[in-house]
Write a protein that holds these residues in place. Structure first.
Motif, PDB file in Angstrom:
ATOM      1  N   VAL A 137     -11.263  -0.842 -11.495  1.00 43.06           N
ATOM      2  CA  VAL A 137      -9.670  -0.465 -12.056  1.00 43.06           C
ATOM      3  C   VAL A 137      -9.386   0.448 -11.101  1.00 43.06           C
ATOM      4  CG1 VAL A 137      -8.552   0.455 -14.229  1.00 43.06           C
ATOM      5  CG2 VAL A 137     -10.619  -1.123 -14.538  1.00 43.06           C
ATOM      6  N   GLY A 138     -10.025   1.314 -10.833  1.00 42.07           N
ATOM      7  CA  GLY A 138      -9.342   2.592  -9.882  1.00 42.07           C
ATOM      8  C   GLY A 138      -8.864   1.973  -8.471  1.00 42.07           C
ATOM      9  N   HIS A 139      -9.686   0.820  -7.942  1.00 41.34           N
ATOM     10  CA  HIS A 139      -9.234   0.216  -6.953  1.00 41.34           C
ATOM     11  C   HIS A 139      -7.864  -0.763  -6.730  1.00 41.34           C
ATOM     12  CE1 HIS A 139     -13.081   1.195  -4.988  1.00 41.34           C
ATOM     13  NE2 HIS A 139     -12.674   1.296  -3.553  1.00 41.34           N
ATOM     14  N   ILE A 140      -7.940  -1.433  -8.161  1.00 40.46           N
ATOM     15  CA  ILE A 140      -6.853  -2.304  -8.451  1.00 40.46           C
ATOM     16  C   ILE A 140      -5.482  -1.293  -8.481  1.00 40.46           C
ATOM     17  CG2 ILE A 140      -5.769  -3.890 -10.004  1.00 40.46           C
ATOM     18  CD1 ILE A 140      -8.571  -4.746 -10.653  1.00 40.46           C
ATOM     19  N   PHE A 141      -5.625  -0.337  -9.328  1.00 39.46           N
ATOM     20  CA  PHE A 141      -4.579   0.633  -9.617  1.00 39.46           C
ATOM     21  C   PHE A 141      -3.952   1.321  -8.432  1.00 39.46           C
ATOM     22  CE2 PHE A 141      -2.875   4.913 -10.727  1.00 39.46           C
ATOM     23  CZ  PHE A 141      -1.886   4.740 -11.515  1.00 39.46           C
ATOM     24  N   ARG A 142      -4.942   1.666  -7.512  1.00 43.12           N
ATOM     25  CA  ARG A 142      -4.623   2.422  -6.336  1.00 43.12           C
ATOM     26  C   ARG A 142      -3.796   1.510  -5.414  1.00 43.12           C
ATOM     27  NH1 ARG A 142      -7.811   6.745  -2.154  1.00 43.12           N
ATOM     28  NH2 ARG A 142      -6.080   7.109  -1.047  1.00 43.12           N
ATOM     29  N   TYR A 143      -4.327   0.218  -5.080  1.00 48.23           N
ATOM     30  CA  TYR A 143      -3.734  -0.823  -4.592  1.00 48.23           C
ATOM     31  C   TYR A 143      -2.449  -1.217  -4.734  1.00 48.23           C
ATOM     32  CZ  TYR A 143      -3.150  -4.994  -1.458  1.00 48.23           C
ATOM     33  OH  TYR A 143      -2.588  -5.812  -0.423  1.00 48.23           O
ATOM     34  N   ARG A 144      -2.379  -1.203  -6.026  1.00 55.26           N
ATOM     35  CA  ARG A 144      -0.935  -1.467  -6.680  1.00 55.26           C
ATOM     36  C   ARG A 144       0.136  -0.363  -6.664  1.00 55.26           C
ATOM     37  NH1 ARG A 144      -0.552  -6.033 -10.299  1.00 55.26           N
ATOM     38  NH2 ARG A 144       1.059  -4.745 -11.466  1.00 55.26           N
ATOM     39  N   HIS A 145      -0.147   0.807  -6.731  1.00 56.80           N
ATOM     40  CA  HIS A 145       0.668   1.836  -6.661  1.00 56.80           C
ATOM     41  C   HIS A 145       0.623   2.864  -5.557  1.00 56.80           C
ATOM     42  CE1 HIS A 145       1.762   0.992 -11.058  1.00 56.80           C
ATOM     43  NE2 HIS A 145       0.394   0.696 -11.021  1.00 56.80           N
ATOM     44  N   ASP A 146      -0.545   2.911  -4.647  1.00 51.96           N
ATOM     45  CA  ASP A 146      -0.366   3.777  -3.656  1.00 51.96           C
ATOM     46  C   ASP A 146      -1.065   2.890  -2.367  1.00 51.96           C
ATOM     47  OD1 ASP A 146      -0.666   6.049  -2.167  1.00 51.96           O
ATOM     48  OD2 ASP A 146      -2.639   6.614  -2.642  1.00 51.96           O
ATOM     49  N   GLN A 147      -0.141   1.923  -2.013  1.00 49.17           N
ATOM     50  CA  GLN A 147      -0.753   1.031  -0.453  1.00 49.17           C
ATOM     51  C   GLN A 147      -0.392   2.220   0.520  1.00 49.17           C
ATOM     52  OE1 GLN A 147       0.585  -2.782  -0.080  1.00 49.17           O
ATOM     53  NE2 GLN A 147       0.392  -3.161  -2.511  1.00 49.17           N
ATOM     54  N   PHE A 148       0.601   3.043   0.542  1.00 49.42           N
ATOM     55  CA  PHE A 148       0.563   3.741   1.926  1.00 49.42           C
ATOM     56  C   PHE A 148      -0.435   4.755   1.948  1.00 49.42           C
ATOM     57  CE2 PHE A 148       5.204   2.324   1.127  1.00 49.42           C
ATOM     58  CZ  PHE A 148       5.312   1.896   2.352  1.00 49.42           C
ATOM     59  N   GLY A 149      -1.305   5.124   0.921  1.00 52.54           N
ATOM     60  CA  GLY A 149      -2.272   6.053   1.025  1.00 52.54           C
ATOM     61  C   GLY A 149      -3.752   5.427   1.101  1.00 52.54           C
ATOM     62  N   TRP A 150      -3.409   4.167   1.212  1.00 53.07           N
ATOM     63  CA  TRP A 150      -4.593   3.257   1.227  1.00 53.07           C
ATOM     64  C   TRP A 150      -5.095   3.383   2.833  1.00 53.07           C
ATOM     65  CZ3 TRP A 150      -6.861   0.250  -2.671  1.00 53.07           C
ATOM     66  CH2 TRP A 150      -8.124  -0.590  -2.290  1.00 53.07           C
ATOM     67  N   THR A 151      -5.663   4.526   3.239  1.00 44.03           N
ATOM     68  CA  THR A 151      -5.919   4.503   4.569  1.00 44.03           C
ATOM     69  C   THR A 151      -7.190   5.776   4.988  1.00 44.03           C
ATOM     70  OG1 THR A 151      -4.928   5.525   6.751  1.00 44.03           O
ATOM     71  CG2 THR A 151      -4.051   6.203   4.694  1.00 44.03           C
ATOM     72  N   SER A 152      -7.848   5.591   6.034  1.00 44.57           N
ATOM     73  CA  SER A 152      -8.759   6.826   6.405  1.00 44.57           C
ATOM     74  C   SER A 152      -8.090   7.780   6.913  1.00 44.57           C
ATOM     75  CB  SER A 152      -9.843   6.288   7.332  1.00 44.57           C
ATOM     76  OG  SER A 152      -8.945   5.820   8.605  1.00 44.57           O
ATOM     77  N   ARG A 153      -6.636   7.893   6.990  1.00 40.30           N
ATOM     78  CA  ARG A 153      -6.089   9.219   7.609  1.00 40.30           C
ATOM     79  C   ARG A 153      -6.776   9.666   8.829  1.00 40.30           C
ATOM     80  NH1 ARG A 153      -6.079  10.212   2.011  1.00 40.30           N
ATOM     81  NH2 ARG A 153      -7.600  11.857   2.261  1.00 40.30           N
TER      82      ARG A 153
END
Length: 257
Positions: free
Chosen positions: A22-38
């Motif tokens: 659920v955490g991966h689904i939520f983050r992908y839907r609401h935080d795609q700009f943060g989906w990175t290794s920085r």
């Protein structure tokens, strides 16, 4: 059934699985700009080019060993001629090399973050928690391997931990399998489970960002804006003037003189 065993070896793993998905689904839907290794490569590259390959190649070897050891029943391996002795030697020594490579790479990456102030400023609280849990899981697993597999008489985790993991995945959990597992193996499992629970909220999400779409995306077509090139009828749009060699000039109509 012991309530502590049920909490540690049934409730906690299933809670971690639920949060992981659920955490991966939520983050992908609401935080795609943060989906990175920085990536912090622009801040420091000398230590990164040593630590990053060591860690990533080592962790891939560790992951492969865990997949075989936990998910593949030993009867299947024996069917293909992989005896207990062969498996034990391979898992012990190859696993030790993989663990040493991973720990060395992780140590370099952590040292780099502490040494370079700009990299340290780019390190978040979740990054620090992730490094702590990842390091703990690796250290507990390495300690258990050295104490029982290298220096000790050996421990057949394929008779306890492996069927426990497969039982969880098949919705047939049996916490009694983990009751008498050696302490460091238990610590290794618990720290890894907690790491999976926090995974969606860390930079580790970039593991699932393989650029597979590159294989099916359309080609990028480049067209020149030069009036003397191409067969298109579209008039080139106004833009920057084309650079010329020193000494050459252009009149206002764009003709070289």
């Amino acid at each position: 059934m012991n309530p502590i065993d049920f909490l540690l070896w049934v409730a906690f793993p299933y809670a971690a699985m639920a949060v992981f998905v659920v955490g991966h689904i939520f983050r992908y839907r609401h935080d795609q700009f943060g989906w990175t290794s920085r990536s912090s490569q622009t801040y420091e590259n000398r230590l990164l080019r040593w630590g990053s390959p060591m860690f990533h190649y080592g962790i891939l070897m560790v992951l492969g060993g865990h997949i075989v050891g936990l998910l593949v029943p030993k009867e299947w391996l024996e069917f293909f001629g992989v005896t207990e002795q062969i498996y034990h030697l391979g898992a012990t020594w190859l696993g030790s090399v993989a663990a040493a490579l991973t720990l060395a790479g992780l140590a370099i990456l952590i040292y780099r973050r502490r040494l370079n102030s700009r990299v340290l400023l780019a390190t978040t609280v979740m990054d620090k928690i992730m490094y702590l849990l990842l390091g703990a899981a690796l250290l507990f697993g390495t300690t258990a391997t050295v104490l029982f597999q290298v220096l000790g008489p050996g421990y057949d985790y394929r008779g306890t931990i492996s069927p426990w993991v497969r039982g969880l995945l098949l919705a047939q959990p049996d916490p009694s399998l983990m009751s008498h597992v050696p302490f460091f193996f238990q610590l290794h499992v618990l720290s890894a489970t907690l790491l999976f629970m926090l995974w969606p909220f860390t930079r580790l999400v970039h593991v699932f960002s393989a650029p597979l779409a590159y294989f099916v995306r359309p080609y990028i077509v480049y067209r020149s804006r030069d009036q003397h090139r191409g067969s298109g009828s579209r008039k080139p749009r106004r833009g920057w003037e084309k650079s010329e060699l020193p000494g050459s000039t252009r009149d206002r109509q764009g003709t070289r003189r």
